[in-house]
Design an enzyme around this catalytic site. Sequence first.
Site, mmCIF file in Angstrom:
data_model
loop_
_atom_site.group_PDB
_atom_site.id
_atom_site.type_symbol
_atom_site.label_atom_id
_atom_site.label_comp_id
_atom_site.label_asym_id
_atom_site.label_seq_id
_atom_site.Cartn_x
_atom_site.Cartn_y
_atom_site.Cartn_z
ATOM 1 N N HIS A 177 9.458 -53.186 11.337
ATOM 2 C CA HIS A 177 8.662 -54.135 10.817
ATOM 3 C C HIS A 177 8.563 -53.716 8.938
ATOM 4 O O HIS A 177 8.425 -54.448 8.261
ATOM 5 C CB HIS A 177 7.185 -53.928 10.962
ATOM 6 C CG HIS A 177 7.045 -55.119 12.375
ATOM 7 N ND1 HIS A 177 7.416 -54.794 13.721
ATOM 8 C CD2 HIS A 177 6.790 -56.239 12.331
ATOM 9 C CE1 HIS A 177 7.246 -55.799 14.500
ATOM 10 N NE2 HIS A 177 7.108 -56.681 13.674
ATOM 11 N N HIS A 230 14.923 -35.220 21.216
ATOM 12 C CA HIS A 230 13.930 -35.727 22.299
ATOM 13 C C HIS A 230 14.512 -35.532 23.601
ATOM 14 O O HIS A 230 13.986 -35.111 24.535
ATOM 15 C CB HIS A 230 13.325 -37.304 22.022
ATOM 16 C CG HIS A 230 12.324 -37.330 20.959
ATOM 17 N ND1 HIS A 230 11.184 -36.533 21.008
ATOM 18 C CD2 HIS A 230 12.214 -38.299 19.884
ATOM 19 C CE1 HIS A 230 10.640 -37.186 19.843
ATOM 20 N NE2 HIS A 230 11.251 -37.997 19.415
ATOM 21 N N HIS A 260 11.375 -43.933 23.331
ATOM 22 C CA HIS A 260 10.659 -43.201 22.667
ATOM 23 C C HIS A 260 9.009 -43.076 22.461
ATOM 24 O O HIS A 260 8.084 -42.344 22.540
ATOM 25 C CB HIS A 260 11.205 -43.606 20.791
ATOM 26 C CG HIS A 260 10.477 -42.383 19.911
ATOM 27 N ND1 HIS A 260 9.332 -42.485 19.308
ATOM 28 C CD2 HIS A 260 11.113 -41.414 19.452
ATOM 29 C CE1 HIS A 260 9.203 -41.381 18.652
ATOM 30 N NE2 HIS A 260 10.280 -40.811 18.653
#
Length: 297
Positions: free
Chosen positions: A122, A241, A179
Amino acid sequence: MMVSRIYRTILFAAWFSLISSNCFASGAEKEIPRKEGILLVAFGSSEKSAQVSFKNIDKRVKATYPGIPVRWAYTSRIIRDKLAKQGKYLDSPETAMAKMQDEQFTHVAVQSLHTIGGAEFHDLRRTVGAFRMTGGFKSLVLGYPLMSTQEDMEKVVEAIEATIPAKRSKEDAVVLMGHGTHHPANAFYAALMFQLQLDDPNIFVGTVEGYPEIDLLNKLLLEKKIKKAYLIPFMSVAGDHAKNDMAGAEDDSWLSILTEAGIECVPVLKGTAEFGEFVDIWVEHVGESLKKLAENS
Ligand code: CO
C-alpha cells in the site's frame, strides 16, 4: 507520519519531473519517444542466500519479456541502510521511479514482489499514485503481489503442492511460515490455509508476526496426532525469519516449539521465489501490466 511521507514523495516527484522535463529550457521540446520499462519492487533482504530468489525472478522476467529494461527497488529502508554499509546501493521505489523518469521512460510496469497486499504494497501504491499525479510518465501501472485475486490463490495452492519435498507422505504435516502483519491483509494467510486444507488436510499456514500463530498450529498438529512436519518458509526469500524464527536453535523457534511437542521437524530453507511455480505468478502479473501499457499510446 504517513501523511508527511506521502507529501514528501509528491514534492520530490514534482520537483524531479520539473527538472527532467526541462521546462526552463528555451525552444520547443520534441515529443519523447515511447520507452517501456519494468520496475521490480521487493521488500529486500540483506542475506546472501536471498539473492538466489531475486536472481531467479530477474532472469525469468527478462526471459519472458525480452528487450524491456528491468530495474529493481527495495521497499525496506532498514535493509537498504544495511546493504549501503556493505557498499551495495539499492534504490527505494521513489528513487527508482525518479531515475526512470530521468532516463525518459514513458511507460512503466511496476511489479510488487510482495506476498500479500499489506503495508509495503500500500505504501508502494501511494508512491505510484504520487508519480502519476506529476504526469512524468505517460503510463504507470502497478501489478498486484503474489496473492491478490481468487485465481492467484488457486495458483498459489498449486505451487505449494508442487514444491513440497517429494519424500513427504500425506500423514506428515507441512507447516508453512508466512511473514504476517498488523495490516488487514493478514487474513490472506488463514484463507490460504483453508484452501490448502480442502485439498490436503495436513498443510498448515502460520505467521511470525500475525495470525495464525505457532501456538495455534502446535495445538492443531497435536489434535491431528502429527508425528512429523516439514517446516517451509512462505516468503519469497529464505532469509533471517526462515533461518532463525523457523529453523533456529533458540527455544522460541518453530523447530524448537514443535520438537518440544514431540513432532519430528524437517526444515526446508528455500524461499518461494526460488521456484518457477511461484515466480510465474508474479511474472504473469507483469504481463497483465504490460498489456495495460500497450493500450495507452
Ligand atoms: Co520481518
